[in-house]
Write an enzyme that holds these catalytic residues in place. Structure first.
Site, PDB file in Angstrom:
ATOM      1  N   LYS A  52       0.802  -1.239   0.002  1.00 24.41           N
ATOM      2  CA  LYS A  52       0.198   0.088  -0.255  1.00 24.41           C
ATOM      3  C   LYS A  52       0.912   1.298  -0.056  1.00 24.41           C
ATOM      4  O   LYS A  52       0.563   2.153  -0.500  1.00 24.41           O
ATOM      5  CB  LYS A  52      -1.027  -0.031   1.196  1.00 24.41           C
ATOM      6  CG  LYS A  52      -2.099  -0.806   1.100  1.00 24.41           C
ATOM      7  CD  LYS A  52      -2.682  -1.254   2.321  1.00 24.41           C
ATOM      8  CE  LYS A  52      -3.890  -2.368   2.203  1.00 24.41           C
ATOM      9  NZ  LYS A  52      -4.461  -3.012   3.304  1.00 24.41           N
ATOM     10  N   GLN A  96      -4.876  -1.682   9.624  1.00 23.40           N
ATOM     11  CA  GLN A  96      -4.920  -2.955   9.046  1.00 23.40           C
ATOM     12  C   GLN A  96      -5.306  -4.196   9.744  1.00 23.40           C
ATOM     13  O   GLN A  96      -4.923  -4.155  10.987  1.00 23.40           O
ATOM     14  CB  GLN A  96      -3.355  -3.322   8.687  1.00 23.40           C
ATOM     15  CG  GLN A  96      -2.975  -4.555   7.905  1.00 23.40           C
ATOM     16  CD  GLN A  96      -3.617  -4.681   6.511  1.00 23.40           C
ATOM     17  OE1 GLN A  96      -3.383  -3.506   5.770  1.00 23.40           O
ATOM     18  NE2 GLN A  96      -4.206  -5.453   5.961  1.00 23.40           N
ATOM     19  N   ASP A 119     -11.414   2.335   3.895  1.00 20.88           N
ATOM     20  CA  ASP A 119     -11.884   0.863   3.643  1.00 20.88           C
ATOM     21  C   ASP A 119     -13.310   0.764   3.382  1.00 20.88           C
ATOM     22  O   ASP A 119     -13.906  -0.429   2.893  1.00 20.88           O
ATOM     23  CB  ASP A 119     -11.484   0.341   4.860  1.00 20.88           C
ATOM     24  CG  ASP A 119     -10.172  -0.624   4.719  1.00 20.88           C
ATOM     25  OD1 ASP A 119      -9.768  -0.740   3.457  1.00 20.88           O
ATOM     26  OD2 ASP A 119      -9.270  -0.882   5.744  1.00 20.88           O
TER      27      ASP A 119
END
Ligand code: NAP
Length: 284
Positions: A52, A96, A119
């Site tokens: 990422k 994460q 997200d």
């Protein structure tokens, strides 16, 4: 023979286009900022986060990784999220997953400001999606929709079957396909006659997490097959949920693993962070 939906090439093209858009935004004085919070040493998470960061740097973002010890308390993590909620340099915050057992994942997702929830997991963003007014969309389903668009795959009136009902893949992709006028069935581990159900699909999306589970018996001739699965076989090789070699000759389009859905997920994370940054200009 199915046409391969090349997620790697499409992701590279979209990232190149995004870089141009980011350059224009920077001229207006806004640099999209993405912060990723990584707790602990989970090797898979480390790899995802590194990828990422590389991608975010490539498109010209301000990119930061907060590497936090496995022992961080829930309160400290929540406080850090709040700090980034207030920090105008960052338009996207990603924690994460998975988190260590002593931290409540739900509380963490709730703590991220919905406008920075790139997200798309916050219940407000999930709710927006399910009332048909999406703001932030979970990145994997978002990436799949971009693939349909790029390959001219029309969903209108099609029978779509999703195997898997997770919040991050199964449910949102089902909703997005329904919004695009597909007739959607969601199958899961309690579904009876799964092969028969799957075989009705013009569009089959598989997000189970079991290597090579979907064989040719599940697939109608001419179906579009999207394989979300990421599993490691006994030899440590990355494999999908679909037995590619035997399904590919039947399919009209099919995604490989690797180089299918995976690269699109990261790209949509960047896209969504960019969109969040543009909103800050509109608000000015
Ligand atoms: P998850 O939360 O574990 O959900 C798996 C789903 O599959 C559940 O709904 C489960 O049904 C269903 N399932 C399990 N075994 C089944 C069976 N034998 N028959 C029918 N349904 C079955 O997984 P996820 O987070 O959605 O991820 C799925 C896969 O996609 C994983 O391999 C993951 O690594 C991969 N993934 C890839 C990306 C990417 O960027 N490429 C992103 C996210 C996830 P129940 O609900 O009944 O238990």
């Amino acid at each position: 023979m199915g046409e391969i939906i090349d997620g790697r090439t499409l992701a590279d093209k979209l990232q190149t286009e995004l870089k141009t858009k980011v350059d224009i935004l920077k001229e207006k004085g806004v640099t999209p900022g993405l912060v990723v919070l990584l707790v602990g040493e989970n090797p898979a998470s480390q790899t995802y986060v590194r990828n990422k960061e590389i991608a975010a740097n490539k498109v010209g973002f301000l990119s930061k990784i907060e590497r936090l010890p496995e022992t961080i308390t829930e309160a400290d993590l929540l406080a850090l999220i709040e700090q980034y909620n207030q920090d105008t340099a960052f338009h996207g915050i990603l924690v994460q997953l998975p988190l260590p057992a002593h931290i409540d994942e739900e509380k963490v997702i709730l703590a991220i400001h919905p406008e920075k929830d790139v997200d798309g997991f916050h219940p407000i963003n999930m709710g927006q999606l399910f009332i048909g007014k999406p703001v932030m969309i979970p990145c994997t389903p978002f990436g799949i929709m971009k693939m349909f668009e790029a390959y001219g795959i029309d969903l209108d009136g099609k029978n779509a079957v999703v195997i898997g009902r997770s919040n991050i893949v199964g449910k949102p992709i089902a909703q997005l396909m329904m919004m695009n006028n597909a007739t959607v069935t969601i199958a899961h581990s309690h579904t009876k006659n799964l092969e028969e159900v799957a075989k009705q699909a013009d569009i089959l999306v598989v997000a189970i997490g079991r290597g090579h589970f979907v064989t040719k018996e599940f697939v109608k001739e001419g179906a579009v097959v999207i394989d979300v699965g990421m599993n490691h076989n006994a030899a440590g090789k990355l494999i999908g949920d679909v037995k590619f070699d035997e399904v590919e000759p039947l399919a009209s389009y099919i995604t490989p693993v690797p180089k299918g859905v995976g690269p699109m997920t990261i790209t949509m994370l960047l896209e969504q962070t960019y969109i969040a940054a543009t909103r800050t200009i509109e608000e000015k």
